[in-house]
Design an enzyme around this catalytic site. Sequence first.
Site, PDB file in Angstrom:
ATOM      1  N   LYS A  11       0.815  -1.222   0.000  1.00 34.01           N
ATOM      2  CA  LYS A  11       0.000   0.000   0.000  1.00 34.01           C
ATOM      3  C   LYS A  11       0.855   1.281   0.000  1.00 34.01           C
ATOM      4  O   LYS A  11       2.067   1.229   0.264  1.00 34.01           O
ATOM      5  CB  LYS A  11      -0.921  -0.027   1.230  1.00 34.01           C
ATOM      6  N   TYR A  51     -12.458  -2.008  -3.650  1.00 31.13           N
ATOM      7  CA  TYR A  51     -12.951  -2.073  -2.267  1.00 31.13           C
ATOM      8  C   TYR A  51     -14.480  -1.931  -2.188  1.00 31.13           C
ATOM      9  O   TYR A  51     -15.009  -1.608  -1.121  1.00 31.13           O
ATOM     10  CB  TYR A  51     -12.274  -0.995  -1.415  1.00 31.13           C
ATOM     11  N   ASN A 114      -1.992   0.273   6.725  1.00 29.76           N
ATOM     12  CA  ASN A 114      -1.436  -0.954   7.302  1.00 29.76           C
ATOM     13  C   ASN A 114      -0.596  -1.766   6.317  1.00 29.76           C
ATOM     14  O   ASN A 114      -0.473  -2.975   6.435  1.00 29.76           O
ATOM     15  CB  ASN A 114      -2.551  -1.788   7.945  1.00 29.76           C
ATOM     16  N   HIS A 117      -2.268  -5.366   1.552  1.00 26.31           N
ATOM     17  CA  HIS A 117      -3.568  -6.037   1.370  1.00 26.31           C
ATOM     18  C   HIS A 117      -3.296  -7.493   1.021  1.00 26.31           C
ATOM     19  O   HIS A 117      -2.329  -7.795   0.320  1.00 26.31           O
ATOM     20  CB  HIS A 117      -4.348  -5.404   0.211  1.00 26.31           C
ATOM     21  N   GLU A 128      -9.773 -11.135  -7.257  1.00 26.85           N
ATOM     22  CA  GLU A 128      -8.836 -10.006  -7.095  1.00 26.85           C
ATOM     23  C   GLU A 128      -7.628 -10.125  -8.030  1.00 26.85           C
ATOM     24  O   GLU A 128      -7.143  -9.110  -8.543  1.00 26.85           O
ATOM     25  CB  GLU A 128      -8.387  -9.914  -5.636  1.00 26.85           C
TER      26      GLU A 128
HETATM   27  P1  IDP Z   1      -7.947  -6.660   5.867  1.00 21.91           P
HETATM   28  O1  IDP Z   1      -7.134  -5.731   4.974  1.00 21.91           O
HETATM   29  O2  IDP Z   1      -7.147  -7.134   7.035  1.00 21.91           O
HETATM   30  O3  IDP Z   1      -8.587  -7.774   5.083  1.00 21.91           O
HETATM   31  P2  IDP Z   1     -10.574  -5.382   5.942  1.00 21.91           P
HETATM   32  O4  IDP Z   1     -11.538  -5.479   7.073  1.00 21.91           O
HETATM   33  O5  IDP Z   1     -10.879  -6.150   4.690  1.00 21.91           O
HETATM   34  O6  IDP Z   1      -9.118  -5.773   6.498  1.00 21.91           O
HETATM   35  O7  IDP Z   1     -10.445  -3.841   5.593  1.00 21.91           O
HETATM   36  C1  IDP Z   1      -9.844  -3.418   4.383  1.00 21.91           C
HETATM   37  C2  IDP Z   1      -8.925  -2.258   4.682  1.00 21.91           C
HETATM   38  O8  IDP Z   1      -9.708  -1.160   5.147  1.00 21.91           O
HETATM   39  C3  IDP Z   1      -7.910  -2.499   5.803  1.00 21.91           C
HETATM   40  O9  IDP Z   1      -6.751  -3.205   5.385  1.00 21.91           O
HETATM   41  C4  IDP Z   1      -7.590  -1.076   6.214  1.00 21.91           C
HETATM   42  O10 IDP Z   1      -6.708  -0.445   5.293  1.00 21.91           O
HETATM   43  C5  IDP Z   1      -8.967  -0.420   6.110  1.00 21.91           C
HETATM   44  N1  IDP Z   1      -9.694  -0.464   7.385  1.00 21.91           N
HETATM   45  C6  IDP Z   1     -10.267  -1.546   7.987  1.00 21.91           C
HETATM   46  N2  IDP Z   1     -10.876  -1.220   9.148  1.00 21.91           N
HETATM   47  C7  IDP Z   1     -10.685   0.116   9.291  1.00 21.91           C
HETATM   48  C8  IDP Z   1     -11.088   1.064  10.305  1.00 21.91           C
HETATM   49  O11 IDP Z   1     -11.736   0.728  11.295  1.00 21.91           O
HETATM   50  N3  IDP Z   1     -10.684   2.365  10.093  1.00 21.91           N
HETATM   51  C9  IDP Z   1      -9.973   2.758   8.984  1.00 21.91           C
HETATM   52  N4  IDP Z   1      -9.599   1.913   8.021  1.00 21.91           N
HETATM   53  C10 IDP Z   1      -9.937   0.604   8.165  1.00 21.91           C
HETATM   54 MG    MG Z   2      -9.987  -7.670   3.571  1.00 27.90          MG
END
Ligand code: IDP
Ligand code: MG
Length: 140
Positions: A11, A51, A114, A117, A128
């Site tokens: 990312k 997304y 984070n 992905h 994907e």
């Molecule tokens: P993942 O990437 O671990 O699969 P997901 O729940 O699919 O997590 O969420 C997709 C992305 O959305 C996350 O990697 C993160 O960048 C963002 N995200 C998830 N939860 C939050 C939140 O509570 N606040 C802000 N961004 C979030």
């Molecule tokens: Mg996810």
Amino acid sequence: MAVQRTLSIIKPDATRRNLTGAINQRFEEKGLRIVAQKRMWLTDEQAKQFYAVHAERPFYGELVDFMTSGPVVVQVLQGEDAVAKNREIMGATNPANADDGTIRKDFAESIEANSVHGSDSEDNAKIEVAFFFSETEIVG
Ligand code: IDP
Ligand code: MG
């Protein structure tokens, strides 16, 4: 277990800090092969579509802004049980909850920024991977 492919994205927070090689090393040392890879700057449309499953979540707009804030590296990882293995290597979504030695524990800036992905199921991995790559671009 079987050989699988999964979609990974390095990312914008990670490309900005020049962490592409450090992150790729994590995949390779744990047995995943990078069988396709390209650096790109996602358009608003691409990030929204990728997304779309999160469209109703409160953070969707910010997530799309973040994912279009700089270059990303999209890649296909291949190996035994690659979908689950990559999720293990990545660590929990929130770096505060991620295990020691995971990419997100070591590199993530926040729950949003984070660093990586990874597809969350084999079915989603197929969707994907096809979103970003044609079969001829993947060299296993
Ligand atoms: P993942 O990437 O671990 O699969 P997901 O729940 O699919 O997590 O969420 C997709 C992305 O959305 C996350 O990697 C993160 O960048 C963002 N995200 C998830 N939860 C939050 C939140 O509570 N606040 C802000 N961004 C979030
Ligand atoms: Mg996810």
